[in-house]
Design a protein around this motif. Structure first.
Motif, PDB file in Angstrom:
ATOM      1  N   ARG A   1       0.786  -1.245  -0.045  1.00 24.52           N
ATOM      2  CA  ARG A   1      -0.009  -0.017   0.044  1.00 24.52           C
ATOM      3  C   ARG A   1       0.971   1.301  -0.006  1.00 24.52           C
ATOM      4  O   ARG A   1       1.560   1.327   0.797  1.00 24.52           O
ATOM      5  N   VAL A   2       0.671   2.118  -1.007  1.00 24.51           N
ATOM      6  CA  VAL A   2       1.551   3.201  -1.013  1.00 24.51           C
ATOM      7  C   VAL A   2       0.726   4.489  -1.428  1.00 24.51           C
ATOM      8  O   VAL A   2      -0.413   4.416  -2.106  1.00 24.51           O
ATOM      9  N   LEU A   3       0.997   5.702  -0.722  1.00 23.20           N
ATOM     10  CA  LEU A   3       0.261   6.793  -0.886  1.00 23.20           C
ATOM     11  C   LEU A   3       1.064   7.803  -1.416  1.00 23.20           C
ATOM     12  O   LEU A   3       1.881   8.397  -0.664  1.00 23.20           O
ATOM     13  N   LEU A   4       1.353   8.080  -2.653  1.00 19.69           N
ATOM     14  CA  LEU A   4       2.069   9.337  -3.271  1.00 19.69           C
ATOM     15  C   LEU A   4       1.415  10.422  -2.995  1.00 19.69           C
ATOM     16  O   LEU A   4       0.313  10.873  -3.158  1.00 19.69           O
ATOM     17  N   VAL A   5       2.255  11.387  -2.287  1.00 20.89           N
ATOM     18  CA  VAL A   5       1.783  12.656  -1.939  1.00 20.89           C
ATOM     19  C   VAL A   5       2.480  13.850  -2.321  1.00 20.89           C
ATOM     20  O   VAL A   5       3.754  13.878  -2.560  1.00 20.89           O
ATOM     21  N   ARG A   6       1.655  14.805  -2.901  1.00 20.53           N
ATOM     22  CA  ARG A   6       2.368  16.055  -3.601  1.00 20.53           C
ATOM     23  C   ARG A   6       1.862  17.239  -3.000  1.00 20.53           C
ATOM     24  O   ARG A   6       0.584  17.352  -2.954  1.00 20.53           O
ATOM     25  N   GLY A   7       2.494  17.955  -2.448  1.00 19.66           N
ATOM     26  CA  GLY A   7       2.029  19.353  -1.704  1.00 19.66           C
ATOM     27  C   GLY A   7       1.504  20.312  -2.803  1.00 19.66           C
ATOM     28  O   GLY A   7       1.830  20.349  -3.868  1.00 19.66           O
ATOM     29  N   GLY A   8       0.664  20.902  -1.995  1.00 21.02           N
ATOM     30  CA  GLY A   8      -0.029  22.230  -3.025  1.00 21.02           C
ATOM     31  C   GLY A   8       0.848  23.359  -2.959  1.00 21.02           C
ATOM     32  O   GLY A   8       0.252  24.495  -3.422  1.00 21.02           O
ATOM     33  N   GLY A   9       1.856  23.734  -2.400  1.00 18.90           N
ATOM     34  CA  GLY A   9       2.866  25.009  -2.592  1.00 18.90           C
ATOM     35  C   GLY A   9       2.604  25.674  -1.405  1.00 18.90           C
ATOM     36  O   GLY A   9       2.979  26.796  -1.382  1.00 18.90           O
TER      37      GLY A   9
END
Length: 1097
Positions: A1081-1089
């Motif tokens: 189980r992987v959750l790739l996370v990319r911030g919104g700045g």
């Protein structure tokens, strides 16, 4: 605008208004659609060939018109109104509308059931007579009968004597002001449209919604039921105390047991009286209605007798002597003469009073000390209106239970020993008295103001009669109560007023001693008045419960909606009798009165609230004919109701509120959903609008930031949700808080996919309900998926309530030959979220994520913090662990140290940072040293680029080939336009255009010349050095991930950004695939700045 208008029929030459000719005209029109809107539902219109006509949108049936079968032949097609013939298929002409409104009849309860029963038997419908009751008969007199009752006859004199004239005036004024303000609010609601039978419940439920309506309706039902108990107890008290005092079944052997014996008598007689009244109601309500005028006559005659008696006291006060020993009032029952001794034949002989205080009737007997020390005095109990006794009765005399009733200002020698007083013929307080108790006991005497609105179905003009009759009735009864308070205090001695049961006036009803011509007028009148009020309560309460049950808002009450064939609520009557028996078992009128005061006050409170809310919201439908109302008056009435509740009994008030709150939450949780256009919905809309405008003013502070999630779902071929675990993850992440928008896209146009879009939205809502995801659902139809998801990302939400995070699933089958659109859409979505400064979460292997029912007993949530892009990686595990699925999982944070970093210091700094963030987590620093690029990495990069190049050469999509053909066509057209004047043009240059077939033929001919060129180029390729470095990073980082977090329940990882050039899109997918390889189980996370977590409070 003028109230007058004239309807002018438009008649062209050669036409008449006869029905026959209208029918002939309609028969010859092209669209011969019957006017089916007069039935219960709208049928689609079709022309002669069976094709649908009109705009295809079925119109909603009018909610206030009951159409009949006789309207089917009234067609409006003709030459005059041909422009509107399409609308006439579903909308009536104004003349038809006005005709139906003129014939509208508000049926009373029970009539519909009669008609249904007769229809089943095949009988002809009986015409219902239009209601003919006016204001006086229909509203004024019923309100008078319900307001004036048991408290006036049995307790008002005692309240005046105990509280004094001034405080009793304050009590009466508060209670009457409360009911007057409530009547003003009720008049506004009752005149805002047609109010069917159901009275206050109907008004509250339709104004404040089913939750408030059900809660307050049941409270009003309980109040009406306990009112029946109070009236029955009043009936039995009059019977056993004043009419048949020897009819008691239980008698006390000891003086201390007299009160308990009386309560047992009340219970036995009350139960019998309840059974008899319930039987009368069950046999037929018509008998109760016929006796109503008799009971009302008793009330009116009793009040007239009181005023006549007051006038008579001015010149001839009645003779009701009372006996005082010292300043103590005595029970005037076991002695005839108010003296210790009397002289008979010149011999001093002890009287019967002597024997009550001494051991014997001899002069040498041992007597009570107080009897020896004080003289006996006889005064008039009714001194008269002009006697000046009003000055003595201005102030109250409160005291504990068992306190002696004493005359203020009368000289006496206090007793030393009071232990034997209970065995003497003194008059005692049977209960502790204080101001707030008297408020609770008195308030039921002003209830009954809803009697007019309950009869709205029987009134000729309810919108005029209800306000006028109710307000006049309250004004009249308020005058009667206030005048009675003053007259009682001015005419009756204080000790007699405080004598609750009239023991000092030979067991006469105290108010009866004032009446003329005889006390029996009041006794008989009050007895029948209480009987009638009890019957009215047992008649009205079951119908109120039946109305609530038939609305279906309280599921467990639905059985009480059934009754006899004529609509009589049999089961509701049984329940009402059972609850009424509880009040009778209490057996004390003074204990039951505060209970029903609470329920009535709560009902009145919500009537005022309903009027205030509707007035402040200014909804377009709020147009009462009664104009003399204002929201401040409603709020004042609401505040007064709430104050009276806590003044009367704070614990009863809390119990009533808890009961109403439990019913409210039960209806909200289990009740049927009803949409009645209530004010609470309007209040919610106004509050939402205000909040949205406030949110729009400035972005939320970091401390207030929380993920407002837009979930992008894919649908399968059956329009079902492809990955329902995305909704589970959303629920676990949100824990029911914040904004959740679930969106999906269908390919096509809305006109062709309309039904599928609605079906899809319903399926998504069902999935959200099963996964307990609270939020909004939106399915859009777009020409392609890419544009649809882009539209959702840009426009979902409203104002300040927009999403700041996008959640989507990883395209697991992106390597398959036919899946190129899916991964291209994925990358474009990543780019779009980056451009719109939204956070992004991508879940890999989403179908293996836990459901909301699972409980992870152990394990870890591993966070790989490689780059800082706002702190969302830190916040997500904390939010997940708030949910019971992840609660037992521990949080671990890994960060990567490079060659020139101090890993020990990094660990200390990270631990301190987590401490300030108030997060509990294990910290580990993973060192990644510079190393040579392995042959495996080099080869993996080469294979990736070869595959990409091969796809470009061999798997061009149909769309791309058409674009290339069009491009060549445009280029050759332009070349031809420039060179068409040259005579020596070659044949290759004189083509007007290239067809697609010629293009494919030419391309295949070129390929056939050397088929192995493309293959040789692939094998001679050298990988791009930038791709090699990226692949090296992915491979090394994946090795660290697998070695540390392969057994973790969830891995959260920074998501690298997509390449700026679209040429490397497929390579980007390969890098991500390598990065997550070997993890479950992987959750790739990319911030919104922006920062989403802070160390500050």
């Amino acid at each position: 605008m003028s109230d007058r208008f004239v309807v002018v029929p438009v008649v062209t030459e050669g036409e008449t208004l006869s029905n026959n000719q209208d029918d002939n005209v309609s028969g010859g029109t092209e669209n011969s659609c019957a006017d089916e809107h007069d039935k219960g539902e709208v049928l689609p219109c079709k022309d002669k060939e069976g094709k649908p006509c009109g705009d295809g949108a079925p119109k909603e049936d009018s909610p206030f018109i009951h159409n009949t079968d006789s309207d089917k032949g009234n067609l409006y097609d003709g030459k005059n109104m041909a422009l509107f013939e399409e609308e006439m298929d579903s909308n009536p002409m104004v003349s038809s509308l006005l005709n139906k409104l003129a014939n509208y009849t508000n049926l009373t309860q029970g009539v519909i059931e009669h008609e249904e029963a007769e229809n089943e038997e095949g009988a002809k419908k009986v015409a219902v007579k239009s209601p003919q009751m006016g204001t006086f008969i229909g509203v004024y007199l019923p309100c008078m009968q319900n307001i004036l009752g048991v408290i006036l006859f049995l307790r008002l004199t005692w309240i005046v004597g105990t509280a004094g004239i001034l405080e009793t005036f304050a009590i009466v004024f508060m209670c009457c002001a409360c009911t007057m303000l409530t009547a003003i609010s009720m008049s506004a609601i009752a005149t805002n449209g047609v109010v069917p039978a159901g009275g206050s419940y109907y008004m509250i439920s339709r104004s404040l919604g089913p939750e408030f309506g059900g809660a307050v309706g049941l409270c009003f039902y309980l109040g009406t039921t306990f009112a029946g108990s109070m009236y029955i107890l009043g009936t039995i008290e009059i019977l056993l105390t004043y009419i048949v005092p020897n009819g008691a079944i239980f008698t006390a052997k000891k003086k201390e047991d007299e009160a308990e014996a009386m309560l047992n008598n009340m219970r036995v007689y009350g139960t019998c009286c309840l059974a008899l009244m319930a039987l009368v109601v069950f046999v037929g309500v018509k008998y109760v209605n016929k006796l109503a005028l008799v009971f009302l006559a008793c009330v009116v005659l009793s009040i007239m007798a009181i005023y006549a008696g007051v006038i008579k006291t001015v010149f001839d006060p009645p003779d009701f002597p009372i006996c005082l020993l010292g300043n103590r009032s005595l029970k005037n029952q076991d002695f005839d003469k108010c003296m210790k001794t009397e002289l008979i034949n010149n011999v001093t002989v002890p009287t019967a009073l002597w024997g009550l205080f001494c051991d014997g009737r001899s002069l040498n007997a041992t007597c009570d000390d107080y009897f020896n020390d004080n003289n006996v005095t006889e005064i008039q109990g009714i001194p008269g209106l002009l006697s000046g006794v009003i000055g003595e009765n201005l102030w109250g005399t409160y005291g504990p239970s068992g306190m002696l009733v004493e005359r203020v200002g009368q000289p006496s020698v206090p007793a030393q020993d009071t232990s034997r007083d209970i065995y003497r013929p003194y008059i005692f307080n049977d209960m502790a008295t204080f101001f707030t108790l008297l408020v609770g006991i008195y308030f039921p005497s002003v209830t009954g103001i809803m009697a007019g609105s309950n009869r709205s179905g029987d009134l000729r003009d309810a919108q005029r009669s209800i306000p006028t009759g109710t307000i006049l009735a309250i004004a009249t009864t308020s005058f009667i109560y206030i005048s009675c308070v003053v007259l009682f205090g001015a005419c009756i001695e204080g000790v007699v007023l405080r004598d609750k049961f009239g023991d000092s006036v030979k067991r006469n009803l105290v108010i009866g001693t004032l009446s003329w011509p005889s006390p029996w007028v009041i006794v008989i009148g009050s007895f029948f008045s209480c009987c009638g009020a009890g019957l009215q309560s047992l008649t009205g309460a079951p119908r109120l419960l039946q109305a609530i049950a038939r609305d279906g808002i309280v599921p467990f009450l639905q059985v009480f909606g059934h009754g006899k064939a004529n609509g009589e609520p049999t089961w509701a009557l049984l329940l009402t009798a059972g609850i009424c028996e509880i009040g009778i078992l209490i057996a004390s009128l003074d204990a039951v009165a505060p209970i029903l005061s609470m329920f009535f006050l709560m009902c009145y409170l919500f009537v005022n609230l309903a009027c205030a809310v509707q007035t402040l919201l200014r909804t377009p439908n709020w147009r009462p004919r009664f104009k003399f109302y204002h929201w401040t008056l409603s709020f004042l009435g609401m505040s007064l109701c709430l104050s009276l509740m806590f003044i009367s009994s704070w614990y009863y008030a809390l119990v009533a509120m808890v009961i109403a709150g439990c019913i409210y939450k039960y209806i909200e949780y289990r009740g049927a959903e009803k949409e009645w256009g209530d004010g609470i919905r309007g209040l919610s809309l106004n509050a939402a609008r205000y909040a949205l405008i406030r949110l729009e003013e400035s972005p939320p502070h970091t401390k207030n930031w929380r993920p407002q999630v837009l979930v992008l779902l894919n649908l399968d071929s059956d329009l079902g949700v492809k990955h329902p675990r995305l909704l589970s993850l959303t629920t676990q992440l949100k824990a029911g808080k914040g904004l959740t928008i679930v969106g999906s896209v269908l390919e096509g146009t809305y006109m062709t996919k309309n039904s599928e879009a609605k079906c899809s939205e319903q399926n998504v809502k069902s999935a959200m309900s099963s996964e307990k995801t609270k939020g909004f659902c939106h399915v859009v139809v777009s020409s392609n998926l890419r544009d649809g998801f882009s539209l959702l990302i840009q426009s979902a939400g409203l104002g300040g309530m927009k999403h700041n995070t996008v959640l989507m699933a990883w395209p697991c089958c992106w390597k398959q030959a036919d899946s190129a659109p899916s991964w291209k859409n994925f990358i474009e979505t990543v780019r779009e979220t980056t451009a719109t400064h939204l956070a992004l979460m991508v879940a890999k292997n989403i179908d293996t994520f836990p459901t909301n029912q699972e409980r992870l007993a152990e394990g870890t949530i591993d966070v790989w913090w490689i780059v800082h892009d706002g702190g969302l990686l830190m916040l997500l595990p904390f939010l997940l662990r708030q949910h019971k699925v992840w609660r037992k999982c521990k949080m671990r944070i890994f960060t990567v140290a490079q060659m020139d970093d101090n890993s020990i210091q990094m660990k200390k700094d990270l631990q301190m940072f987590l401490y300030h963030l108030r997060l509990d987590a294990e910290v580990e620093v993973v060192e990644m040293h510079d190393s040579d690029i392995s042959a495996f990495t080099y080869e993996k990069t080469l294979v990736m680029e070869q595959r990409s190049q091969m796809l470009k050469q061999m798997q061009l999509s149909r769309t791309e080939r058409e674009r290339e053909a069009q491009h060549i066509h445009d280029r050759n057209t332009a070349s031809h336009a420039a060179l068409n004047d040259k005579a020596n043009a070659t044949p290759d240059r004189v083509h007007m255009t290239w067809t697609k077939e010629k293009f494919f033929t030419e391309r295949n001919r070129n390929r056939d010349r050397d088929p192995n060129v493309g293959v040789r180029d692939l094998f001679n390729m050298k990988p791009n050095q930038s791709n090699v470095r990226r692949m090296h990073t992915a491979v090394k980082l994946n090795e660290a991930l697998v070695s540390k977090s392969q057994e973790a329940q969830l891995v959260l990882l920074n998501m690298p950004g997509p390449p700026r050039s679209k040429d490397g899109d497929e390579n980007y997918m390969e890098f991500l695939e390598v990065l997550m390889e070997g993890l479950n189980r992987v959750l790739l996370v990319r911030g919104g700045g922006r920062e989403v977590i802070t160390i500050y409070s």
